[in-house]
Design a protein around this motif. Structure first.
Motif, PDB file in Angstrom:
ATOM      1  N   LYS A   1       2.511   8.788  -0.720  1.00  0.00           N
ATOM      2  CA  LYS A   1       2.760   8.831  -2.169  1.00  0.00           C
ATOM      3  C   LYS A   1       3.207   7.466  -2.679  1.00  0.00           C
TER       4      LYS A   1
ATOM      5  N   SER B   1       0.186   5.152  -2.836  1.00  0.00           N
ATOM      6  CA  SER B   1      -0.702   5.392  -3.970  1.00  0.00           C
ATOM      7  C   SER B   1      -0.040   5.021  -5.290  1.00  0.00           C
ATOM      8  N   TYR B   2       1.281   5.153  -5.382  1.00  0.00           N
ATOM      9  CA  TYR B   2       1.976   4.722  -6.593  1.00  0.00           C
ATOM     10  C   TYR B   2       1.853   3.209  -6.761  1.00  0.00           C
TER      11      TYR B   2
ATOM     12  N   LYS C   1      -0.470   1.295  -5.536  1.00  0.00           N
ATOM     13  CA  LYS C   1      -1.864   0.968  -5.870  1.00  0.00           C
ATOM     14  C   LYS C   1      -2.160   1.229  -7.345  1.00  0.00           C
ATOM     15  N   ALA C   2      -1.603   2.289  -7.899  1.00  0.00           N
ATOM     16  CA  ALA C   2      -1.939   2.673  -9.272  1.00  0.00           C
ATOM     17  C   ALA C   2      -1.158   1.894 -10.320  1.00  0.00           C
ATOM     18  N   HIS C   3       0.046   1.417 -10.005  1.00  0.00           N
ATOM     19  CA  HIS C   3       0.923   0.867 -11.037  1.00  0.00           C
ATOM     20  C   HIS C   3       1.268  -0.612 -10.874  1.00  0.00           C
ATOM     21  N   THR C   4       0.554  -1.337 -10.074  1.00  0.00           N
ATOM     22  CA  THR C   4       0.848  -2.768  -9.933  1.00  0.00           C
ATOM     23  C   THR C   4      -0.412  -3.579 -10.198  1.00  0.00           C
TER      24      THR C   4
ATOM     25  N   ASP D   1      -3.218  -6.496  -9.578  1.00  0.00           N
ATOM     26  CA  ASP D   1      -3.951  -6.782  -8.345  1.00  0.00           C
ATOM     27  C   ASP D   1      -3.274  -7.851  -7.487  1.00  0.00           C
TER      28      ASP D   1
ATOM     29  N   ARG E   1      -0.287  -6.329  -5.808  1.00  0.00           N
ATOM     30  CA  ARG E   1      -0.751  -5.328  -4.839  1.00  0.00           C
ATOM     31  C   ARG E   1      -1.275  -6.002  -3.580  1.00  0.00           C
TER      32      ARG E   1
END
Length: 77
Positions: free
Chosen positions: A21, A24-25, A27-30, A32, A35
């Motif tokens: 989790k 994936s958080y 990956k979705a909220h930072t 590139d 990340r």
């Protein structure tokens, strides 16, 4: 005995779910660039690379200890 195994398994499962989790958080909220700094350039195989590195470290330590014990007990050092 079975209670301990149950709680150990529950803890491992919880840790795996939380790690997935969190990944994936991130990956979705930072962005590139951030990340890539956190997860590396190959973002799809972070878990596999981490487990492979842990396994290699474990095997290296195990083999070193094996050589030490073999030298100590079989060769009389």
């Amino acid at each position: 005995m079975f209670k301990r195994l149950f709680w150990l398994g529950a803890g491992i499962a919880t840790g795996l779910v939380l790690a997935a989790k969190a990944q994936s958080y991130v990956k979705a909220h930072t962005p590139d660039g951030a990340r890539q700094f956190v997860l590396g350039p190959d973002q799809d195989n972070v878990t596999i690379r981490t487990l492979a590195a842990l396994w290699e470290d474990f095997n290296a330590a195990r083999e070193a200890r094996e050589r030490e014990l073999t030298g100590r007990y079989l060769n009389g050092r």
